[in-house]
Design an enzyme around this catalytic site. Structure first.
Site, PDB file in Angstrom:
ATOM      1  N   THR A  64      28.684  41.056  39.155  1.00 58.29           N
ATOM      2  CA  THR A  64      29.878  40.666  39.898  1.00 58.29           C
ATOM      3  C   THR A  64      29.571  39.459  40.779  1.00 58.29           C
ATOM      4  O   THR A  64      28.509  38.842  40.651  1.00 58.29           O
ATOM      5  CB  THR A  64      30.465  41.893  40.651  1.00 58.29           C
ATOM      6  OG1 THR A  64      31.684  41.519  41.257  1.00 58.29           O
ATOM      7  CG2 THR A  64      29.514  42.416  41.713  1.00 58.29           C
ATOM      8  N   LYS A  68      28.211  35.768  37.940  1.00 58.94           N
ATOM      9  CA  LYS A  68      28.649  35.840  36.542  1.00 58.94           C
ATOM     10  C   LYS A  68      28.226  34.619  35.720  1.00 58.94           C
ATOM     11  O   LYS A  68      27.985  34.728  34.511  1.00 58.94           O
ATOM     12  CB  LYS A  68      30.168  36.024  36.457  1.00 58.94           C
ATOM     13  CG  LYS A  68      30.631  37.406  36.926  1.00 58.94           C
ATOM     14  CD  LYS A  68      32.120  37.599  36.695  1.00 58.94           C
ATOM     15  CE  LYS A  68      32.580  38.924  37.288  1.00 58.94           C
ATOM     16  NZ  LYS A  68      33.996  39.203  36.996  1.00 58.94           N
ATOM     17  N   ASP A 104      36.099  41.486  30.945  1.00 60.43           N
ATOM     18  CA  ASP A 104      37.234  41.302  31.860  1.00 60.43           C
ATOM     19  C   ASP A 104      38.545  41.054  31.109  1.00 60.43           C
ATOM     20  O   ASP A 104      39.586  41.613  31.446  1.00 60.43           O
ATOM     21  CB  ASP A 104      36.976  40.122  32.810  1.00 60.43           C
ATOM     22  CG  ASP A 104      35.961  40.459  33.894  1.00 60.43           C
ATOM     23  OD1 ASP A 104      35.898  41.631  34.310  1.00 60.43           O
ATOM     24  OD2 ASP A 104      35.236  39.542  34.322  1.00 60.43           O
ATOM     25  N   GLY A 131      40.665  28.771  36.980  1.00 56.31           N
ATOM     26  CA  GLY A 131      39.277  28.972  37.368  1.00 56.31           C
ATOM     27  C   GLY A 131      38.597  29.967  36.443  1.00 56.31           C
ATOM     28  O   GLY A 131      39.052  30.202  35.320  1.00 56.31           O
ATOM     29  N   ASN A 153      48.388  25.353  36.743  1.00 55.65           N
ATOM     30  CA  ASN A 153      47.388  25.328  37.814  1.00 55.65           C
ATOM     31  C   ASN A 153      47.735  24.275  38.855  1.00 55.65           C
ATOM     32  O   ASN A 153      48.377  23.271  38.555  1.00 55.65           O
ATOM     33  CB  ASN A 153      46.005  25.045  37.220  1.00 55.65           C
ATOM     34  CG  ASN A 153      44.887  25.389  38.190  1.00 55.65           C
ATOM     35  OD1 ASN A 153      44.944  26.420  38.867  1.00 55.65           O
ATOM     36  ND2 ASN A 153      43.876  24.538  38.280  1.00 55.65           N
ATOM     37  N   ARG A 154      47.264  24.533  40.100  1.00 54.50           N
ATOM     38  CA  ARG A 154      47.451  23.569  41.195  1.00 54.50           C
ATOM     39  C   ARG A 154      46.869  22.213  40.809  1.00 54.50           C
ATOM     40  O   ARG A 154      47.456  21.174  41.044  1.00 54.50           O
ATOM     41  CB  ARG A 154      46.744  24.137  42.439  1.00 54.50           C
ATOM     42  CG  ARG A 154      46.852  23.296  43.676  1.00 54.50           C
ATOM     43  CD  ARG A 154      46.289  24.062  44.863  1.00 54.50           C
ATOM     44  NE  ARG A 154      44.859  24.358  44.690  1.00 54.50           N
ATOM     45  CZ  ARG A 154      44.129  25.051  45.564  1.00 54.50           C
ATOM     46  NH1 ARG A 154      44.693  25.536  46.646  1.00 54.50           N
ATOM     47  NH2 ARG A 154      42.855  25.273  45.351  1.00 54.50           N
ATOM     48  N   MET A 216      45.822  39.922  39.308  1.00 55.66           N
ATOM     49  CA  MET A 216      44.495  40.458  39.022  1.00 55.66           C
ATOM     50  C   MET A 216      43.858  41.096  40.256  1.00 55.66           C
ATOM     51  O   MET A 216      42.901  41.836  40.139  1.00 55.66           O
ATOM     52  CB  MET A 216      43.576  39.349  38.505  1.00 55.66           C
ATOM     53  CG  MET A 216      43.894  38.919  37.091  1.00 55.66           C
ATOM     54  SD  MET A 216      42.501  37.963  36.482  1.00 55.66           S
ATOM     55  CE  MET A 216      43.234  37.200  35.058  1.00 55.66           C
ATOM     56  N   TYR A 218      43.874  43.630  43.638  1.00 54.42           N
ATOM     57  CA  TYR A 218      44.470  44.936  43.919  1.00 54.42           C
ATOM     58  C   TYR A 218      44.119  45.333  45.341  1.00 54.42           C
ATOM     59  O   TYR A 218      43.189  44.799  45.947  1.00 54.42           O
ATOM     60  CB  TYR A 218      43.985  45.993  42.926  1.00 54.42           C
ATOM     61  CG  TYR A 218      42.497  46.223  42.985  1.00 54.42           C
ATOM     62  CD1 TYR A 218      41.635  45.518  42.170  1.00 54.42           C
ATOM     63  CD2 TYR A 218      41.957  47.138  43.887  1.00 54.42           C
ATOM     64  CE1 TYR A 218      40.270  45.704  42.247  1.00 54.42           C
ATOM     65  CE2 TYR A 218      40.590  47.336  43.962  1.00 54.42           C
ATOM     66  CZ  TYR A 218      39.757  46.617  43.140  1.00 54.42           C
ATOM     67  OH  TYR A 218      38.401  46.801  43.231  1.00 54.42           O
TER      68      TYR A 218
HETATM   69  P1  ATR Z   1      37.953  32.529  40.205  1.00 58.66           P
HETATM   70  O1  ATR Z   1      36.601  32.813  39.667  1.00 58.66           O
HETATM   71  O2  ATR Z   1      38.507  33.595  41.119  1.00 58.66           O
HETATM   72  O3  ATR Z   1      38.914  32.118  39.166  1.00 58.66           O
HETATM   73  P2  ATR Z   1      37.753  29.759  40.949  1.00 58.66           P
HETATM   74  O4  ATR Z   1      37.016  29.463  39.699  1.00 58.66           O
HETATM   75  O5  ATR Z   1      37.307  29.143  42.236  1.00 58.66           O
HETATM   76  O6  ATR Z   1      37.735  31.320  41.247  1.00 58.66           O
HETATM   77  O7  ATR Z   1      39.298  29.443  40.701  1.00 58.66           O
HETATM   78  C1  ATR Z   1      40.265  29.644  41.693  1.00 58.66           C
HETATM   79  C2  ATR Z   1      41.648  29.402  41.094  1.00 58.66           C
HETATM   80  O8  ATR Z   1      42.644  29.732  42.063  1.00 58.66           O
HETATM   81  C3  ATR Z   1      41.896  27.954  40.699  1.00 58.66           C
HETATM   82  O9  ATR Z   1      42.804  27.925  39.629  1.00 58.66           O
HETATM   83  C4  ATR Z   1      42.524  27.391  41.973  1.00 58.66           C
HETATM   84  O10 ATR Z   1      43.297  26.229  41.764  1.00 58.66           O
HETATM   85  P3  ATR Z   1      42.579  24.780  41.678  1.00 58.66           P
HETATM   86  O11 ATR Z   1      41.939  24.704  40.321  1.00 58.66           O
HETATM   87  O12 ATR Z   1      43.687  23.780  41.847  1.00 58.66           O
HETATM   88  O13 ATR Z   1      41.570  24.752  42.788  1.00 58.66           O
HETATM   89  C5  ATR Z   1      43.407  28.547  42.340  1.00 58.66           C
HETATM   90  N1  ATR Z   1      43.810  28.603  43.768  1.00 58.66           N
HETATM   91  C6  ATR Z   1      43.027  28.894  44.822  1.00 58.66           C
HETATM   92  N2  ATR Z   1      43.750  28.913  45.955  1.00 58.66           N
HETATM   93  C7  ATR Z   1      45.027  28.623  45.619  1.00 58.66           C
HETATM   94  C8  ATR Z   1      46.271  28.486  46.336  1.00 58.66           C
HETATM   95  N3  ATR Z   1      46.315  28.674  47.672  1.00 58.66           N
HETATM   96  N4  ATR Z   1      47.377  28.199  45.646  1.00 58.66           N
HETATM   97  C9  ATR Z   1      47.341  28.028  44.317  1.00 58.66           C
HETATM   98  N5  ATR Z   1      46.219  28.126  43.572  1.00 58.66           N
HETATM   99  C10 ATR Z   1      45.080  28.418  44.211  1.00 58.66           C
END
Ligand code: ATR
Length: 272
Positions: A64, A68, A104, A131, A153-154, A216, A218
């Protein structure tokens, strides 16, 4: 070494992991004898922790946060779904080799298709986020043969990279949040926004009547995404079932039997 075979969840932090309870339940449920413990690895000591556990007779481990990707690099053999995910949450140790898998995505799909009775075949699916969590579920979703999977995605460029990576596996498209203005059958929040009580800025029109909105994450309370979706008419579900189903799949990777999960899910729900 004699005695029950040993398994563990390796992470940092790991104290809050529910995996020991879940696998103890599965062991009872399937009449198997095994030991499953929590293993806190130092942030710079994942490999050493795995090697020590193998030397101590460990047969397998869940991995975890934040290991990973390191587990993916450490594995000497990868399942196709682990290779596609670029991350490993399940390690199996056998014949001196380290085998890496990722359960997952199958966990998510099983929870939606079987537990929530919401088939993905021929459905329009919106995946929020690009992500690690999003990447891990794309191949198992496409294996259900949806009509379309849109990744929003953002940072749209990251969604586009994923769509390109999986283009050969099914009908997958990518965009930014502000480009989505049609209803979907299933919407999955794979962003980490819920952790900070933030909401991916999606147009409420994506929630049609009967849309399943899945987070995803909880917890005892519905996430801000789930509340928003419910307020716009969607059926909501959190990620507890995904947690249980990915564990069931890991158990079956190790032990060759897939435990039943229904009662465990309600037992965990009562204890959140
Ligand atoms: P994880 O392993 O949980 O997927 P990650 O690889 O850091 O963690 O990815 C986080 C995801 O949540 C990304 O898609 C991120 O968007 P960006 O690629 O633009 O960074 C998204 N994310 C995080 N905070 C967010 C927010 N406040 N609003 C919208 N998207 C968000």
């Amino acid at each position: 070494m004699s005695g029950p075979e040993r398994y563990a969840v390796i992470g940092n932090p790991v104290a809050h992991s529910r995996s020991p309870d879940i696998h103890a339940w599965f062991a009872r449920e399937t009449g198997q004898e095994l030991v499953y413990e929590r293993l806190l690895a130092p942030l710079d000591g994942f490999r050493a922790a795995v090697e020590q556990f193998i030397a101590a007779g460990g047969k397998g481990a869940n991995v975890t946060v934040p290991f990973k990707l390191e587990a993916h690099a450490l594995a000497q053999e990868l399942s196709p779904r682990a290779r596609a995910a670029g991350a490993v949450n399940t390690l199996r140790f056998a014949q001196g080799r380290i085998y890496g898998d990722n359960t997952d995505g199958v966990g998510l799909v099983t929870d939606i298709v079987r537990n929530a009775a919401s088939p993905m075949r021929k459905k329009k699916i919106l995946l929020l986020g690009a992500g690690g969590a999003a990447r891990g579920v794309i191949l198992p979703i496409l294996a259900e043969r949806p009509a379309q999977l849109v990744i929003a995605n953002r940072t749209p460029e990251k969604a586009r990279q994923l769509a390109t990576q999986f283009a050969a596996d099914g009908p997958v498209a990518a965009c930014g949040f502000e480009e989505v203005h049609v209803p979907f059958d299933i919407i999955i929040n794979a962003t980490s926004a819920s952790l900070g009580d933030a909401l991916p800025p999606v147009d409420p029109v994506v929630f049609g009547s009967g849309t399943l909105a899945y987070d995803m994450m909880y917890g005892r309370e519905a996430t801000v995404f789930m509340r928003f979706a419910r307020g716009h008419g969607a059926v909501i579900r959190d990620g507890l079932g995904m947690l249980v189903e990915q564990a069931a799949e890991s158990f079956s990777v190790w032990r060759g039997v897939r435990p039943r999960t229904g009662e465990l899910l309600s037992w965990l729900r009562d204890r959140l």
